[in-house]
Design a protein around this motif. Sequence first.
Motif, short mmCIF file in Angstrom:
data_model
loop_
_atom_site.label_atom_id
_atom_site.label_comp_id
_atom_site.label_asym_id
_atom_site.label_seq_id
_atom_site.Cartn_x
_atom_site.Cartn_y
_atom_site.Cartn_z
N ASP A 112 -6.76 3.35 37.58
CA ASP A 112 -7.95 2.50 37.36
C ASP A 112 -9.04 3.24 36.59
O ASP A 112 -9.78 2.65 35.82
CB ASP A 112 -8.53 2.02 38.70
N LEU A 113 -9.15 4.55 36.84
CA LEU A 113 -10.12 5.35 36.08
C LEU A 113 -9.67 5.47 34.63
O LEU A 113 -10.48 5.39 33.70
CB LEU A 113 -10.27 6.75 36.68
N ALA A 153 -7.97 3.31 33.02
CA ALA A 153 -8.21 2.02 32.37
C ALA A 153 -9.66 1.81 31.99
O ALA A 153 -9.97 0.95 31.17
CB ALA A 153 -7.76 0.89 33.30
N MET A 154 -10.57 2.57 32.59
CA MET A 154 -11.99 2.51 32.21
C MET A 154 -12.29 3.52 31.10
O MET A 154 -13.33 3.45 30.47
CB MET A 154 -12.89 2.84 33.40
N ARG A 208 -14.29 -2.09 29.59
CA ARG A 208 -14.26 -3.05 30.69
C ARG A 208 -13.15 -4.07 30.49
O ARG A 208 -12.44 -4.03 29.50
CB ARG A 208 -15.61 -3.76 30.78
N ARG A 209 -13.06 -5.01 31.43
CA ARG A 209 -12.08 -6.08 31.29
C ARG A 209 -12.64 -7.23 30.47
O ARG A 209 -11.89 -8.04 29.95
CB ARG A 209 -11.67 -6.60 32.67
N GLU A 210 -13.95 -7.32 30.44
CA GLU A 210 -14.57 -8.36 29.61
C GLU A 210 -14.73 -7.78 28.22
O GLU A 210 -14.67 -6.55 28.05
CB GLU A 210 -15.94 -8.73 30.20
N MET A 266 -9.93 -3.58 28.39
CA MET A 266 -8.75 -2.79 28.80
C MET A 266 -8.58 -2.87 30.31
O MET A 266 -9.55 -2.95 31.05
CB MET A 266 -8.91 -1.33 28.35
N LEU A 267 -7.32 -2.84 30.76
CA LEU A 267 -7.01 -2.61 32.17
C LEU A 267 -5.64 -1.96 32.26
O LEU A 267 -4.95 -1.80 31.24
CB LEU A 267 -7.10 -3.87 33.04
N ASP A 268 -5.25 -1.54 33.46
CA ASP A 268 -3.95 -0.89 33.58
C ASP A 268 -2.92 -1.89 34.10
O ASP A 268 -3.25 -2.85 34.78
CB ASP A 268 -4.01 0.35 34.48
N ARG A 314 -5.74 -11.61 34.28
CA ARG A 314 -7.02 -11.12 34.79
C ARG A 314 -7.96 -10.74 33.64
O ARG A 314 -9.14 -11.04 33.67
CB ARG A 314 -6.77 -9.90 35.68
N LEU A 361 -22.18 -1.50 36.71
CA LEU A 361 -21.06 -2.45 36.78
C LEU A 361 -20.56 -2.49 38.21
O LEU A 361 -19.96 -1.52 38.68
CB LEU A 361 -19.94 -2.01 35.82
N GLY A 415 -15.29 -5.92 40.51
CA GLY A 415 -14.70 -6.95 39.66
C GLY A 415 -13.94 -6.41 38.47
O GLY A 415 -13.13 -7.10 37.88
N ASP A 416 -14.20 -5.16 38.11
CA ASP A 416 -13.46 -4.54 37.01
C ASP A 416 -12.48 -3.53 37.62
O ASP A 416 -12.21 -3.55 38.81
CB ASP A 416 -14.45 -3.87 36.04
N ASP A 417 -11.91 -2.65 36.79
CA ASP A 417 -11.01 -1.63 37.34
C ASP A 417 -11.74 -0.70 38.30
O ASP A 417 -11.16 -0.20 39.25
CB ASP A 417 -10.39 -0.81 36.20
N ALA A 418 -13.02 -0.44 38.03
CA ALA A 418 -13.80 0.47 38.85
C ALA A 418 -15.27 0.10 38.70
O ALA A 418 -15.64 -0.60 37.77
CB ALA A 418 -13.56 1.92 38.39
#
Lengths: 332, 332
Positions: A72-73, A75-76, A145-147, A211-213, A224, B23, B26-29
């Motif tokens: 998760d880290l 992916a950030m 981020r995911r957004e 981005m995400l994993d 997601r 943040l 809701g996101d990866d972290a």
Amino acid sequence: MGEFEALEQVRARVQSRGDRVILPSGDDAAVVRCDGLAVTTVDAFVEGVHFRLATTSMRDLGHRCLAATVSDLAAMGAEPGEAYFAVGLPPQFGERELLELTDGAEALASELGMTICGGDLTGSPELFLAVTAVGHAERDEHLARREGARPGDRVGVTGVLGGSAAGRLLLERKAGGLDPELGEELLERHLCPRPLVDAGRALARSGVTAMLDVSDGIASDAQRLAECSGVLIEIDLPRLPVDEGVDVVARAAGVDPVELAAGGGEDYELLFTAPAEAGQQVAAAALAAGSTVTWIGQVRKGVGVRLLAEGGAARPLHGWDHLAQPGSEPSP
Amino acid sequence: MGEFEALEQVRARVQSRGDRVILPSGDDAAVVRCDGLAVTTVDAFVEGVHFRLATTSMRDLGHRCLAATVSDLAAMGAEPGEAYFAVGLPPQFGERELLELTDGAEALASELGMTICGGDLTGSPELFLAVTAVGHAERDEHLARREGARPGDRVGVTGVLGGSAAGRLLLERKAGGLDPELGEELLERHLCPRPLVDAGRALARSGVTAMLDVSDGIASDAQRLAECSGVLIEIDLPRLPVDEGVDVVARAAGVDPVELAAGGGEDYELLFTAPAEAGQQVAAAALAAGSTVTWIGQVRKGVGVRLLAEGGAARPLHGWDHLAQPGSEPSP
């Protein structure tokens, strides 16, 4: 062995790395220097839900739980720093199991330059772990981020997919007839995944928009990302980079290899979007950090995910998860 | 209700406080601004080990688990910042229970100015929580550790002791005949403890040499402080500040009130040492932060704890924990 003696032994086996950690485990709390942004994620793992002890050694478990959390880290795009473990240990588990778990996590922490800074140990009817991983970044612009995905962006993924799911099928003896060396690689992929920390940092700084994993399978992870960004993501299934040996395992188990590549989770690759004009620099940045990039789709207006088969027809995933128990549970 | 819908609802019920959180969940972290030192602690809580659902509402449980974890930050003198919850939820628990748990934790977070920043939710055969709390401090000199007590120091404690243990006995119906209002206060003390954040910060900056929170009972907590500092701690039992009503509950349960005050845990008061000449300023600082200080002993050469009865004779604790099940398990 009492709790405090056990924790003494755990402490003797973990090392501080870097110069951030001022006070590691052993006091009321750990003290860590932190100038800029702290990036924090928590993941829980429960026996019978996320892993089975029959097929996972304590050492592999320590590695896997830390790897999944640190992913998760990655992916950030954060730099991994510290990890904290809360462990619920059933009565039949003793010092040996606890230290094996510690050794597995500490070996990966060493690879990643992280410090296991503390945690908690308690008795529990069921084995569980909750891992907190903290990463660092200087500035928000260095993080992804995911957004942020926008219509017109391309969709990319690092590495290859389906290997962890195939490894799980092998573990569960749902498939066979594979070259032993290839089998070992798939098992390793499942049991000892590597979070893509370097690729994540490189991608986050190279122009990706979101981005995400890939923890639950690219189909649900893309969903997601699509929801967070408010876009429609199309994935061209024939373009998915499928891990070597996945086709053999899938055939032996009676499923389409694409189901494993798109629906199987725990590959811990990175899924991201980037404007078309940034594609070349994004791929080059990932490659310099050790990961190949495959472009597997495009972002459009709308919301959700559309999986496209050969020729562009929409295709549902049938799911293969019933083949392996326990199921890989989505972890946010 | 799926996991993601549940987490959406949890997110809708928690608020960001202060300007650190860039943040939230809701996101990866989560991403949090952090200039200086991050102070981090993790505590795990398991049904049947740390609490019983028969006597604890989900709302109280959310409060208690956060309070116990943040008490470690108070014992360092850190300013509470963010909390992360990993929750294992058994199949019979649904949305209602999860939201009650959230509301209990969020109400305390609001009191403390903290932000619940994320976490993880998973199915589990047994209910468990792992809480990560992160505090902040500008400089290391503002924090108090467990090491640092020196021969000649006095030993002090905030507030009053034994109330939580007495509340637990009331809950377990091991005692009765108490004034109802007093009974309510003891139950509240047990079910809804308040971490002494302000007193902890004031004490850490006022000249204490070592500090921790009274989570397992002052006798065993003093032992830990003594070991970390390499000193002998003498506690004059007759000087212990015993909470109101503890004597009545103890007598009804057939134990010495001193056993509850010295051996009962979860009072979440602060135990500390300070040079004799700093005594007055230390007590004044605590009082200004809302906590009384009682001087209950002295630090000598040696290692360990000596409990002294009236007249200075050494006295063992007999323990009372067999009266209440499940026992309060030490959490480091």
